[in-house]
Motif scaffolding. Structure first.
Motif, short mmCIF file in Angstrom:
data_model
loop_
_atom_site.label_atom_id
_atom_site.label_comp_id
_atom_site.label_asym_id
_atom_site.label_seq_id
_atom_site.Cartn_x
_atom_site.Cartn_y
_atom_site.Cartn_z
N LYS A 171 0.84 -1.21 0.00
CA LYS A 171 0.00 0.00 0.00
C LYS A 171 0.87 1.26 0.00
O LYS A 171 0.63 2.19 -0.77
N LYS A 172 1.89 1.25 0.89
CA LYS A 172 2.74 2.45 1.03
C LYS A 172 3.55 2.70 -0.24
O LYS A 172 3.62 3.82 -0.74
N VAL A 173 4.18 1.66 -0.74
CA VAL A 173 5.08 1.82 -1.89
C VAL A 173 4.32 2.20 -3.16
O VAL A 173 4.77 3.03 -3.95
N TYR A 174 3.14 1.59 -3.35
CA TYR A 174 2.42 1.79 -4.62
C TYR A 174 1.21 2.72 -4.50
O TYR A 174 0.52 2.96 -5.49
N GLY A 175 0.97 3.24 -3.28
CA GLY A 175 -0.13 4.19 -3.10
C GLY A 175 -1.51 3.59 -3.31
O GLY A 175 -2.43 4.28 -3.74
N LEU A 176 -1.64 2.30 -2.98
CA LEU A 176 -2.95 1.64 -3.13
C LEU A 176 -3.73 1.71 -1.82
O LEU A 176 -3.15 1.59 -0.73
N LYS A 177 -5.03 1.90 -1.92
CA LYS A 177 -5.86 1.93 -0.70
C LYS A 177 -6.24 0.51 -0.26
O LYS A 177 -6.34 0.22 0.92
N THR A 178 -6.49 -0.35 -1.23
CA THR A 178 -6.82 -1.75 -0.92
C THR A 178 -5.98 -2.66 -1.79
O THR A 178 -5.57 -2.28 -2.90
N ILE A 179 -5.73 -3.85 -1.27
CA ILE A 179 -4.93 -4.85 -2.00
C ILE A 179 -5.82 -6.06 -2.24
O ILE A 179 -6.07 -6.85 -1.32
N PRO A 180 -6.34 -6.23 -3.45
CA PRO A 180 -7.21 -7.38 -3.72
C PRO A 180 -6.46 -8.71 -3.51
O PRO A 180 -5.25 -8.79 -3.76
N PHE A 181 -7.16 -9.71 -3.05
CA PHE A 181 -6.55 -11.03 -2.85
C PHE A 181 -5.99 -11.57 -4.16
O PHE A 181 -4.93 -12.18 -4.18
N GLU A 182 -6.68 -11.27 -5.25
CA GLU A 182 -6.22 -11.76 -6.56
C GLU A 182 -4.87 -11.14 -6.93
O GLU A 182 -4.05 -11.76 -7.61
N LEU A 183 -4.61 -9.90 -6.45
CA LEU A 183 -3.31 -9.29 -6.69
C LEU A 183 -2.22 -10.09 -5.96
O LEU A 183 -1.16 -10.36 -6.52
N MET A 184 -2.50 -10.49 -4.72
CA MET A 184 -1.51 -11.25 -3.94
C MET A 184 -1.25 -12.62 -4.57
O MET A 184 -0.13 -13.12 -4.57
N GLN A 185 -2.29 -13.21 -5.13
CA GLN A 185 -2.11 -14.49 -5.83
C GLN A 185 -1.28 -14.29 -7.11
O GLN A 185 -0.39 -15.09 -7.41
N LYS A 186 -1.60 -13.22 -7.83
CA LYS A 186 -0.90 -12.94 -9.09
C LYS A 186 0.57 -12.61 -8.82
O LYS A 186 1.46 -12.97 -9.60
N LEU A 187 0.81 -11.93 -7.70
CA LEU A 187 2.16 -11.55 -7.31
C LEU A 187 3.09 -12.76 -7.24
O LEU A 187 4.24 -12.71 -7.68
N THR A 188 2.59 -13.86 -6.69
CA THR A 188 3.43 -15.05 -6.50
C THR A 188 3.84 -15.70 -7.82
O THR A 188 4.78 -16.48 -7.85
N LYS A 189 3.14 -15.36 -8.89
CA LYS A 189 3.45 -15.96 -10.20
C LYS A 189 4.13 -14.98 -11.14
O LYS A 189 4.40 -15.29 -12.29
N THR A 190 4.42 -13.77 -10.63
CA THR A 190 5.01 -12.72 -11.48
C THR A 190 6.53 -12.72 -11.33
O THR A 190 7.03 -12.73 -10.20
N PRO A 191 7.29 -12.71 -12.44
CA PRO A 191 8.75 -12.61 -12.33
C PRO A 191 9.15 -11.35 -11.57
O PRO A 191 8.48 -10.32 -11.67
N LYS A 192 10.24 -11.45 -10.80
CA LYS A 192 10.63 -10.34 -9.92
C LYS A 192 10.79 -9.03 -10.67
O LYS A 192 10.44 -7.96 -10.16
N ASN A 193 11.31 -9.09 -11.89
CA ASN A 193 11.56 -7.83 -12.63
C ASN A 193 10.27 -7.21 -13.19
O ASN A 193 10.29 -6.13 -13.75
N LYS A 194 9.15 -7.92 -13.06
CA LYS A 194 7.88 -7.37 -13.58
C LYS A 194 6.88 -7.07 -12.46
O LYS A 194 5.74 -6.68 -12.73
N VAL A 195 7.32 -7.25 -11.20
CA VAL A 195 6.42 -7.04 -10.05
C VAL A 195 5.90 -5.62 -9.99
O VAL A 195 4.71 -5.36 -9.83
N SER A 196 6.82 -4.64 -10.14
CA SER A 196 6.43 -3.24 -10.02
C SER A 196 5.37 -2.86 -11.05
O SER A 196 4.36 -2.23 -10.71
#
Length: 203
Positions: A171-196
């Motif tokens: 939330k702090k780094v990306y200025g998001l108010k809410t973090i959808p659960f689907e984002l957290m799931q997608k995060l685990t499958k995203t290559p490190k250089n494409k996370v941002s």
């Protein structure tokens, strides 16, 4: 966090694989509501087999403790009620997921809950951490802990504090108010250089 809840889950077991006959001996589960711990569930369970000296030393759970514990069937039925329809989180989730599904299947229950992994998430968000073991991340992030490792509720609580920290930091780094659960799931499958770029697309 949004208005959804997650249950953080941790099992202690007789070994590494339910496919080889290993069973659960303890479960800890923690309910997170609006990024705060609001409920807990913990129980030993009798696997109806002797556990090894290694597992006794590793967990601090003895055969004597398990001999008077309720049956796995009884505890898993209560755990299933505690979980309800909430999304699930675990550290190294594939391990806990295997045991959860194996024990529920013995009760003729099929899990419908979505799962996310705090270990894989932490690799993306804290790539500079010394490693991504739970106890290392607890020290690295200076998270609340009672100092007990490899007991199910203590590990579930530490994982819950890690999950809350992950959400807060994203939330702090990306200025998001809410973090959808689907984002957290997608995060685990995203290559490190494409996370941002991936997370930024949600803002």
């Amino acid at each position: 966090m949004g208005n959804y809840r997650v249950v953080v889950i941790d099992f202690e077991t007789t070994g590494l694989s339910p496919n080889l006959g290993d069973r659960t001996i303890e479960v800890g589960a923690v309910l997170i509501t609006n990024n705060q711990i609001t409920d807990r569930f913990q129980s030993l369970m009798n696997p109806e087999m002797k556990i090894s000296g290694f597992i006794e030393d590793f967990t601090g759970i003895s055969n004597k403790m398990l001999s008077s514990a309720p049956s796995i069937k009884e505890v898993m039925a209560k755990l299933n009620s505690f979980i309800g329809e909430h999304q699930l989180v675990a550290h190294n989730a594939s391990f806990d997921l295997r045991f959860l599904d194996a024990e529920l299947s013995r009760l003729k229950i099929k899990r419908k809950n979505e799962f996310a992994c705090s270990l894989l998430s932490s690799r993306r968000i804290y790539p500079e951490a010394p490693n991504h073991k739970l106890e290392t991340l607890v020290r690295y992030k200076k998270l609340k802990t009672d100092g007990v490792h490899h007991r199910a509720l203590a590990d579930a609580e530490m994982t819950a504090h890690l999950w809350i920290a992950l959400i807060d930091d994203i939330k702090k780094v990306y200025g998001l108010k809410t973090i959808p659960f689907e984002l957290m799931q997608k995060l685990t499958k995203t290559p490190k250089n494409k996370v941002s770029a991936m997370i930024s697309s949600y803002s």
